[in-house]
Design a protein around this motif. Structure first.
Motif, PDB file in Angstrom:
ATOM      1  N   TRP A 183       0.842  -1.196   0.000  1.00 54.20           N
ATOM      2  CA  TRP A 183       0.000   0.000   0.000  1.00 54.20           C
ATOM      3  C   TRP A 183       0.880   1.251   0.000  1.00 54.20           C
ATOM      4  N   PRO A 184       1.520   1.547  -1.102  1.00 52.80           N
ATOM      5  CA  PRO A 184       2.452   2.691  -1.129  1.00 52.80           C
ATOM      6  C   PRO A 184       1.754   4.043  -1.001  1.00 52.80           C
ATOM      7  N   GLU A 185       0.457   4.111  -1.324  1.00 47.93           N
ATOM      8  CA  GLU A 185      -0.264   5.381  -1.277  1.00 47.93           C
ATOM      9  C   GLU A 185      -0.995   5.584   0.042  1.00 47.93           C
ATOM     10  N   SER A 186      -0.974   4.612   0.909  1.00 46.28           N
ATOM     11  CA  SER A 186      -1.720   4.708   2.164  1.00 46.28           C
ATOM     12  C   SER A 186      -1.003   5.614   3.156  1.00 46.28           C
ATOM     13  N   LYS A 187      -1.693   6.646   3.612  1.00 46.66           N
ATOM     14  CA  LYS A 187      -1.109   7.530   4.623  1.00 46.66           C
ATOM     15  C   LYS A 187      -1.013   6.827   5.969  1.00 46.66           C
ATOM     16  N   PHE A 188      -1.976   5.960   6.252  1.00 47.25           N
ATOM     17  CA  PHE A 188      -1.951   5.237   7.524  1.00 47.25           C
ATOM     18  C   PHE A 188      -0.693   4.376   7.648  1.00 47.25           C
ATOM     19  N   VAL A 189      -0.259   3.806   6.547  1.00 49.98           N
ATOM     20  CA  VAL A 189       0.905   2.914   6.569  1.00 49.98           C
ATOM     21  C   VAL A 189       2.206   3.693   6.481  1.00 49.98           C
ATOM     22  N   ASN A 190       2.237   4.761   5.712  1.00 50.43           N
ATOM     23  CA  ASN A 190       3.505   5.410   5.387  1.00 50.43           C
ATOM     24  C   ASN A 190       3.745   6.751   6.075  1.00 50.43           C
ATOM     25  N   LYS A 191       2.694   7.466   6.439  1.00 43.54           N
ATOM     26  CA  LYS A 191       2.886   8.802   6.979  1.00 43.54           C
ATOM     27  C   LYS A 191       3.414   8.751   8.415  1.00 43.54           C
ATOM     28  N   GLU A 192       4.360   9.626   8.724  1.00 46.52           N
ATOM     29  CA  GLU A 192       4.923   9.730  10.060  1.00 46.52           C
ATOM     30  C   GLU A 192       4.612  11.106  10.632  1.00 46.52           C
ATOM     31  N   ALA A 220       5.617  13.943  13.580  1.00 46.38           N
ATOM     32  CA  ALA A 220       6.697  14.389  14.460  1.00 46.38           C
ATOM     33  C   ALA A 220       6.110  14.821  15.799  1.00 46.38           C
ATOM     34  N   ILE A 221       6.545  14.179  16.853  1.00 40.83           N
ATOM     35  CA  ILE A 221       6.151  14.529  18.221  1.00 40.83           C
ATOM     36  C   ILE A 221       7.435  14.772  19.009  1.00 40.83           C
ATOM     37  N   GLY A 222       7.806  16.023  19.132  1.00 43.36           N
ATOM     38  CA  GLY A 222       9.063  16.347  19.787  1.00 43.36           C
ATOM     39  C   GLY A 222      10.232  15.826  18.962  1.00 43.36           C
ATOM     40  N   TYR A 223      11.061  15.033  19.613  1.00 44.28           N
ATOM     41  CA  TYR A 223      12.209  14.442  18.930  1.00 44.28           C
ATOM     42  C   TYR A 223      11.874  13.103  18.270  1.00 44.28           C
ATOM     43  N   PHE A 224      10.649  12.644  18.397  1.00 48.01           N
ATOM     44  CA  PHE A 224      10.262  11.336  17.906  1.00 48.01           C
ATOM     45  C   PHE A 224       9.408  11.478  16.650  1.00 48.01           C
ATOM     46  N   ARG A 225       9.473  10.452  15.803  1.00 48.15           N
ATOM     47  CA  ARG A 225       8.635  10.365  14.608  1.00 48.15           C
ATOM     48  C   ARG A 225       7.770   9.112  14.753  1.00 48.15           C
ATOM     49  N   ILE A 226       6.461   9.336  14.826  1.00 46.49           N
ATOM     50  CA  ILE A 226       5.507   8.273  15.123  1.00 46.49           C
ATOM     51  C   ILE A 226       4.741   7.901  13.862  1.00 46.49           C
ATOM     52  N   ASN A 227       4.635   6.603  13.612  1.00 43.35           N
ATOM     53  CA  ASN A 227       3.820   6.071  12.527  1.00 43.35           C
ATOM     54  C   ASN A 227       2.699   5.250  13.142  1.00 43.35           C
ATOM     55  N   LEU A 228       1.459   5.589  12.848  1.00 40.03           N
ATOM     56  CA  LEU A 228       0.317   4.931  13.491  1.00 40.03           C
ATOM     57  C   LEU A 228       0.279   3.442  13.185  1.00 40.03           C
ATOM     58  N   TYR A 229       0.537   3.097  11.942  1.00 38.15           N
ATOM     59  CA  TYR A 229       0.524   1.672  11.585  1.00 38.15           C
ATOM     60  C   TYR A 229       1.566   0.901  12.377  1.00 38.15           C
ATOM     61  N   ARG A 230       2.764   1.456  12.507  1.00 37.29           N
ATOM     62  CA  ARG A 230       3.830   0.780  13.225  1.00 37.29           C
ATOM     63  C   ARG A 230       3.483   0.616  14.702  1.00 37.29           C
ATOM     64  N   VAL A 231       2.898   1.662  15.298  1.00 37.43           N
ATOM     65  CA  VAL A 231       2.528   1.597  16.711  1.00 37.43           C
ATOM     66  C   VAL A 231       1.463   0.534  16.949  1.00 37.43           C
ATOM     67  N   ILE A 232       0.425   0.546  16.119  1.00 39.49           N
ATOM     68  CA  ILE A 232      -0.683  -0.400  16.313  1.00 39.49           C
ATOM     69  C   ILE A 232      -0.234  -1.828  16.033  1.00 39.49           C
ATOM     70  N   TRP A 233       0.524  -2.032  14.948  1.00 39.89           N
ATOM     71  CA  TRP A 233       0.957  -3.369  14.578  1.00 39.89           C
ATOM     72  C   TRP A 233       1.890  -3.972  15.617  1.00 39.89           C
ATOM     73  N   ARG A 234       2.854  -3.209  16.071  1.00 40.13           N
ATOM     74  CA  ARG A 234       3.805  -3.739  17.045  1.00 40.13           C
ATOM     75  C   ARG A 234       3.148  -3.971  18.402  1.00 40.13           C
ATOM     76  N   SER A 235       2.287  -3.070  18.815  1.00 42.40           N
ATOM     77  CA  SER A 235       1.589  -3.247  20.092  1.00 42.40           C
ATOM     78  C   SER A 235       0.691  -4.476  20.057  1.00 42.40           C
ATOM     79  N   THR A 236      -0.008  -4.670  18.927  1.00 42.26           N
ATOM     80  CA  THR A 236      -0.872  -5.849  18.792  1.00 42.26           C
ATOM     81  C   THR A 236      -0.063  -7.138  18.855  1.00 42.26           C
ATOM     82  N   TYR A 237       1.082  -7.157  18.190  1.00 44.07           N
ATOM     83  CA  TYR A 237       1.935  -8.342  18.203  1.00 44.07           C
ATOM     84  C   TYR A 237       2.391  -8.675  19.612  1.00 44.07           C
TER      85      TYR A 237
END
Length: 263
Positions: free
Chosen positions: A145-154, A156-173
């Motif tokens: 899904w190269p066009e999906s913002k949920f998968v690819n968009k990051e 910036a929160i302070g010094y961190f870059r958060i990706n929603l897909y990465r957070v949800i996928w890793r937490s679920t695992y």
């Protein structure tokens, strides 16, 4: 009053250090040092001399060989002592946890230190195991899904870059893995089964085959035969360990209670 120092010049003139320590030119030409060379060449030659006198780092293969030898020797000695001495003292009744498996939890400080060491070890080991899985799934998702913002968009929160897909996928695992571990709490038996099934191919067979290929060991030579015998012996040991682990799982199932450890 600071002492004035002068430098001779290659094409006439001179330079002096004034009272403030600044270099003052009194004529034209290029500065020369006590070696009779222009200053730039003298610094370059001295730099080469200093580099030649520095001890170079040892080759990476030697460093890795030393580190691997020390690490495997220490871990092998530790596990052999625990296994052999435990079996010699308690036989088949040797507990999986030598600190708390006997029914007492004293001294408390020793048990706490051991648990802390286990936590530190498992946190690092968990990262080694799951990071390749995370990377594989996330890279596959980006290609799928190269066009999906949920998968690819990051974000910036302070010094961190958060990706929603990465957070949800890793937490679920992590949550699912923890849930499965609590539902099937046969830690020692599962650990023994995983270790027995992965020991021979990962630690014996593939390393030996890669060494034989890289070193071009002649077929049917003494070293070739010795390594093949070692691989065969380790295979037999792995099969016996796997059989014992399966039996331990079957015995543990009889006393199985949901979300209660029986290890």
């Amino acid at each position: 009053m600071k002492k004035q120092e002068s430098f001779s010049l290659e094409k006439g003139g001179s330079q002096e250090l004034d009272d403030d320590g600044k270099l003052r030119r009194t004529g034209g030409g290029h500065p020369k040092t006590s070696f009779g060379l222009p200053a730039s060449e003298d610094v370059s030659s001295m730099d080469k001399v200093w580099n030649d006198t520095l001890k170079s780092s040892p080759p990476e293969n030697k460093v890795m060989k030393t580190a691997t030898t020390i690490g495997i020797s220490v871990s092998t000695s530790f596990y052999m002592l625990c296994g052999l001495l435990g079996y010699a003292a308690f036989g088949s009744d040797a507990p999986g946890n030598y600190l708390t498996g006997f029914g007492f939890y004293e001294p408390f400080w020793l048990v706490d230190i051991a648990n802390l060491c286990i936590v530190i070890h498992l946190v690092g080991a968990y990262q080694v195991v799951v990071q390749p899985i995370f990377a594989f799934v996330e890279n596959w998702s980006c290609r799928k899904w190269p066009e999906s913002k949920f998968v690819n968009k990051e974000y910036a929160i302070g010094y961190f870059r958060i990706n929603l897909y990465r957070v949800i996928w890793r937490s679920t695992y992590v949550l699912l893995a923890s849930l499965v571990a609590m539902i099937f709490p046969f830690f020692n038996e599962f650990l023994a089964l995983i270790g027995s099934t992965t020991f021979w191919p990962m630690a014996v067979y593939f390393p030996i085959e890669m060494y034989l290929s890289q070193a071009k060991i002649r077929r049917n030579s003494l070293r070739w035969i010795s390594l093949k015998i070692l691989s065969l012996v380790c295979l037999v040991v792995s099969l016996l360990a796997a059989a014992g682990s399966v039996r331990g799982l079957l015995v543990s199932v009889k006393n199985f209670k949901l979300f209660q450890s029986v290890s």
